[in-house]
Design a protein around this motif. Sequence first.
Motif, PDB file in Angstrom:
ATOM      1  N   ALA A 176     -51.365   0.579 -22.294  1.00  0.00           N
ATOM      2  CA  ALA A 176     -50.843   1.411 -21.337  1.00  0.00           C
ATOM      3  C   ALA A 176     -50.929   2.886 -22.503  1.00  0.00           C
ATOM      4  CB  ALA A 176     -49.604   1.352 -20.843  1.00  0.00           C
ATOM      5  N   LEU A 177     -50.607   2.798 -23.373  1.00  0.00           N
ATOM      6  CA  LEU A 177     -50.634   4.208 -24.217  1.00  0.00           C
ATOM      7  C   LEU A 177     -51.947   4.499 -24.324  1.00  0.00           C
ATOM      8  CD1 LEU A 177     -47.604   3.185 -26.841  1.00  0.00           C
ATOM      9  CD2 LEU A 177     -47.729   5.117 -25.069  1.00  0.00           C
ATOM     10  N   THR A 178     -52.801   3.555 -24.883  1.00  0.00           N
ATOM     11  CA  THR A 178     -54.108   3.906 -25.121  1.00  0.00           C
ATOM     12  C   THR A 178     -54.677   4.738 -23.812  1.00  0.00           C
ATOM     13  OG1 THR A 178     -54.672   1.917 -26.637  1.00  0.00           O
ATOM     14  CG2 THR A 178     -56.522   2.814 -25.481  1.00  0.00           C
ATOM     15  N   GLU A 179     -54.388   4.284 -22.668  1.00  0.00           N
ATOM     16  CA  GLU A 179     -55.225   4.945 -21.563  1.00  0.00           C
ATOM     17  C   GLU A 179     -54.408   6.297 -21.181  1.00  0.00           C
ATOM     18  OE1 GLU A 179     -57.793   3.889 -20.172  1.00  0.00           O
ATOM     19  OE2 GLU A 179     -57.882   2.348 -21.758  1.00  0.00           O
ATOM     20  N   LEU A 180     -53.028   6.395 -21.583  1.00  0.00           N
ATOM     21  CA  LEU A 180     -52.550   7.670 -21.115  1.00  0.00           C
ATOM     22  C   LEU A 180     -53.109   8.571 -22.255  1.00  0.00           C
ATOM     23  CD1 LEU A 180     -50.033   8.993 -19.771  1.00  0.00           C
ATOM     24  CD2 LEU A 180     -48.660   8.327 -21.662  1.00  0.00           C
ATOM     25  N   PHE A 181     -53.348   8.485 -23.624  1.00  0.00           N
ATOM     26  CA  PHE A 181     -53.790   9.381 -24.573  1.00  0.00           C
ATOM     27  C   PHE A 181     -55.166   9.554 -24.395  1.00  0.00           C
ATOM     28  CE2 PHE A 181     -49.757   8.747 -26.903  1.00  0.00           C
ATOM     29  CZ  PHE A 181     -49.816   9.599 -27.622  1.00  0.00           C
ATOM     30  N   ALA A 182     -55.846   8.624 -23.780  1.00  0.00           N
ATOM     31  CA  ALA A 182     -57.350   8.775 -23.575  1.00  0.00           C
ATOM     32  C   ALA A 182     -57.529   9.898 -22.241  1.00  0.00           C
ATOM     33  CB  ALA A 182     -58.154   7.640 -23.035  1.00  0.00           C
ATOM     34  N   GLU A 183     -56.613   9.635 -21.283  1.00  0.00           N
ATOM     35  CA  GLU A 183     -56.487  10.428 -20.159  1.00  0.00           C
ATOM     36  C   GLU A 183     -56.128  11.894 -20.507  1.00  0.00           C
ATOM     37  OE1 GLU A 183     -56.736  11.819 -16.420  1.00  0.00           O
ATOM     38  OE2 GLU A 183     -57.293   9.895 -16.914  1.00  0.00           O
ATOM     39  N   PHE A 184     -55.226  12.023 -21.563  1.00  0.00           N
ATOM     40  CA  PHE A 184     -54.687  13.338 -21.982  1.00  0.00           C
ATOM     41  C   PHE A 184     -55.931  13.922 -22.615  1.00  0.00           C
ATOM     42  CE2 PHE A 184     -52.609  16.230 -25.103  1.00  0.00           C
ATOM     43  CZ  PHE A 184     -51.915  16.997 -24.130  1.00  0.00           C
ATOM     44  N   GLY A 185     -56.714  13.432 -23.642  1.00  0.00           N
ATOM     45  CA  GLY A 185     -57.637  13.689 -24.270  1.00  0.00           C
ATOM     46  C   GLY A 185     -59.042  14.166 -23.486  1.00  0.00           C
ATOM     47  N   SER A 186     -58.831  13.660 -22.385  1.00  0.00           N
ATOM     48  CA  SER A 186     -60.127  13.863 -21.234  1.00  0.00           C
ATOM     49  C   SER A 186     -59.887  15.394 -20.588  1.00  0.00           C
ATOM     50  CB  SER A 186     -60.213  12.995 -20.337  1.00  0.00           C
ATOM     51  OG  SER A 186     -59.197  12.892 -19.303  1.00  0.00           O
ATOM     52  N   ARG A 187     -58.672  15.417 -20.722  1.00  0.00           N
ATOM     53  CA  ARG A 187     -58.379  17.070 -20.245  1.00  0.00           C
ATOM     54  C   ARG A 187     -58.402  18.270 -21.148  1.00  0.00           C
ATOM     55  NH1 ARG A 187     -55.616  16.165 -15.313  1.00  0.00           N
ATOM     56  NH2 ARG A 187     -55.919  14.092 -14.425  1.00  0.00           N
ATOM     57  N   LEU A 188     -58.843  17.899 -22.469  1.00  0.00           N
ATOM     58  CA  LEU A 188     -58.977  18.879 -23.409  1.00  0.00           C
ATOM     59  C   LEU A 188     -59.762  20.215 -22.870  1.00  0.00           C
ATOM     60  CD1 LEU A 188     -59.270  16.885 -26.615  1.00  0.00           C
ATOM     61  CD2 LEU A 188     -57.605  18.328 -26.195  1.00  0.00           C
ATOM     62  N   THR A 189     -59.135  21.122 -22.989  1.00  0.00           N
ATOM     63  CA  THR A 189     -59.992  22.445 -22.513  1.00  0.00           C
ATOM     64  C   THR A 189     -60.604  23.314 -23.812  1.00  0.00           C
ATOM     65  OG1 THR A 189     -57.909  23.783 -22.280  1.00  0.00           O
ATOM     66  CG2 THR A 189     -58.955  22.402 -20.367  1.00  0.00           C
ATOM     67  N   ILE A 190     -60.141  22.727 -24.974  1.00  0.00           N
ATOM     68  CA  ILE A 190     -60.612  23.614 -26.292  1.00  0.00           C
ATOM     69  C   ILE A 190     -61.826  23.220 -26.899  1.00  0.00           C
ATOM     70  CG2 ILE A 190     -59.545  21.931 -27.598  1.00  0.00           C
ATOM     71  CD1 ILE A 190     -58.624  24.299 -29.341  1.00  0.00           C
ATOM     72  N   ASP A 213     -46.183   8.406 -13.886  1.00  0.00           N
ATOM     73  CA  ASP A 213     -45.457   7.459 -13.004  1.00  0.00           C
ATOM     74  C   ASP A 213     -46.122   6.152 -13.103  1.00  0.00           C
ATOM     75  OD1 ASP A 213     -43.484   9.227 -12.070  1.00  0.00           O
ATOM     76  OD2 ASP A 213     -44.334   9.795 -10.146  1.00  0.00           O
ATOM     77  N   ASP A 214     -47.528   6.174 -13.202  1.00  0.00           N
ATOM     78  CA  ASP A 214     -48.349   5.135 -13.308  1.00  0.00           C
ATOM     79  C   ASP A 214     -48.197   4.543 -14.456  1.00  0.00           C
ATOM     80  OD1 ASP A 214     -49.542   5.422 -10.830  1.00  0.00           O
ATOM     81  OD2 ASP A 214     -51.444   6.381 -11.364  1.00  0.00           O
ATOM     82  N   PHE A 215     -48.044   5.202 -15.436  1.00  0.00           N
ATOM     83  CA  PHE A 215     -47.713   4.625 -16.945  1.00  0.00           C
ATOM     84  C   PHE A 215     -46.507   3.889 -16.856  1.00  0.00           C
ATOM     85  CE2 PHE A 215     -45.389   5.130 -20.843  1.00  0.00           C
ATOM     86  CZ  PHE A 215     -46.188   4.502 -21.810  1.00  0.00           C
ATOM     87  N   VAL A 216     -45.256   4.296 -16.446  1.00  0.00           N
ATOM     88  CA  VAL A 216     -44.175   3.586 -16.267  1.00  0.00           C
ATOM     89  C   VAL A 216     -44.472   2.383 -15.513  1.00  0.00           C
ATOM     90  CG1 VAL A 216     -41.662   3.560 -15.660  1.00  0.00           C
ATOM     91  CG2 VAL A 216     -42.737   5.781 -16.690  1.00  0.00           C
ATOM     92  N   ALA A 217     -44.961   2.357 -14.314  1.00  0.00           N
ATOM     93  CA  ALA A 217     -45.227   1.417 -13.523  1.00  0.00           C
ATOM     94  C   ALA A 217     -45.862   0.247 -14.052  1.00  0.00           C
ATOM     95  CB  ALA A 217     -45.782   1.922 -11.965  1.00  0.00           C
ATOM     96  N   SER A 218     -47.002   0.694 -14.981  1.00  0.00           N
ATOM     97  CA  SER A 218     -47.519  -0.426 -15.418  1.00  0.00           C
ATOM     98  C   SER A 218     -46.928  -1.469 -16.256  1.00  0.00           C
ATOM     99  CB  SER A 218     -48.860   0.101 -16.434  1.00  0.00           C
ATOM    100  OG  SER A 218     -48.241   0.543 -17.424  1.00  0.00           O
ATOM    101  N   GLY A 219     -45.720  -1.281 -16.772  1.00  0.00           N
ATOM    102  CA  GLY A 219     -44.749  -1.970 -17.387  1.00  0.00           C
ATOM    103  C   GLY A 219     -44.043  -3.100 -16.524  1.00  0.00           C
ATOM    104  N   ARG A 220     -44.221  -2.795 -15.120  1.00  0.00           N
ATOM    105  CA  ARG A 220     -43.595  -3.469 -14.073  1.00  0.00           C
ATOM    106  C   ARG A 220     -44.331  -4.375 -13.183  1.00  0.00           C
ATOM    107  NH1 ARG A 220     -40.049   1.607 -12.724  1.00  0.00           N
ATOM    108  NH2 ARG A 220     -38.800   1.745 -14.788  1.00  0.00           N
ATOM    109  N   THR A 221     -45.733  -4.487 -13.544  1.00  0.00           N
ATOM    110  CA  THR A 221     -46.764  -5.305 -12.806  1.00  0.00           C
ATOM    111  C   THR A 221     -46.633  -6.893 -13.404  1.00  0.00           C
ATOM    112  OG1 THR A 221     -48.375  -4.986 -14.492  1.00  0.00           O
ATOM    113  CG2 THR A 221     -48.215  -3.294 -12.763  1.00  0.00           C
ATOM    114  N   ASP A 222     -47.050  -7.686 -12.721  1.00  0.00           N
ATOM    115  CA  ASP A 222     -47.067  -9.196 -13.050  1.00  0.00           C
ATOM    116  C   ASP A 222     -48.608  -9.587 -13.264  1.00  0.00           C
ATOM    117  OD1 ASP A 222     -46.094 -11.721 -13.444  1.00  0.00           O
ATOM    118  OD2 ASP A 222     -45.976 -12.498 -11.206  1.00  0.00           O
TER     119      ASP A 222
END
Length: 223
Positions: free
Chosen positions: A98-112, A81-90
């Motif tokens: 925004a994509l960079t932070e989304l992929f970084a967040e996903f990568g930080s949750r790697l459990t392998i 939701d924050d990713f979508v909302a980041s496109g509506r800020t001023d």
Amino acid sequence: MTSSVNIGDLGLRERKRRRTRSSLVAAARRLTLESGLNGFTVEHLCDEIGISRRTFFNYFPSKEDAVLGSTAEELPEEILDDFVASGRTDPPTPLIDALTELFAEFGSRLTISREEYETMSAVLHREPQLMPRLFARAEAKSQLLIDLIIAREGLPADSPTPGVATSVLAGLARRSLDEFFADGNELSYPDVIRRNIDALRYLFPSSPPEAASGLPASNQDPS
């Protein structure tokens, strides 16, 4: 209010659930390498772990899914939701940021782990018929990202922009995973993916505003 006892119990159950899931995946991969996918059954796998067949299906729908396991936890809804909302800020956060932070967040949750990564590579080499299932999982995640980009940018459903962005970032994510597990790497996965996206920025330092419409710049009305 939830009592501290209940919170502790939930934590304990979740840890047990993750241990069981991890044990199932490890055993399924080991048996696959030893005997091939056709060399063992779900019952055999359950006996290895000491669980019932019914319990197994609480974790995975099939033996093949147990072998594939999962490399990361699903991202919480609030992060999407924050990713979508980041496109509506001023002003709005640039899509690439925004994509960079989304992929970084996903990568930080790697459990392998590196060992698990190498084991999975060996499993796929031995049983390439698992690849379509892996691709189907990746496709589902790609479609989710496409839908998020469409919602964030307010693009029409047939715009090529979300699909192109998803394909490019997914390729960088796979490359980053290989680099993350390479011998001698000391960077975190978020650092690796950020470095690779920075390389993308270097190749394409700016994009014309017309690109957001999904039409080539040459098709835009200059007036």
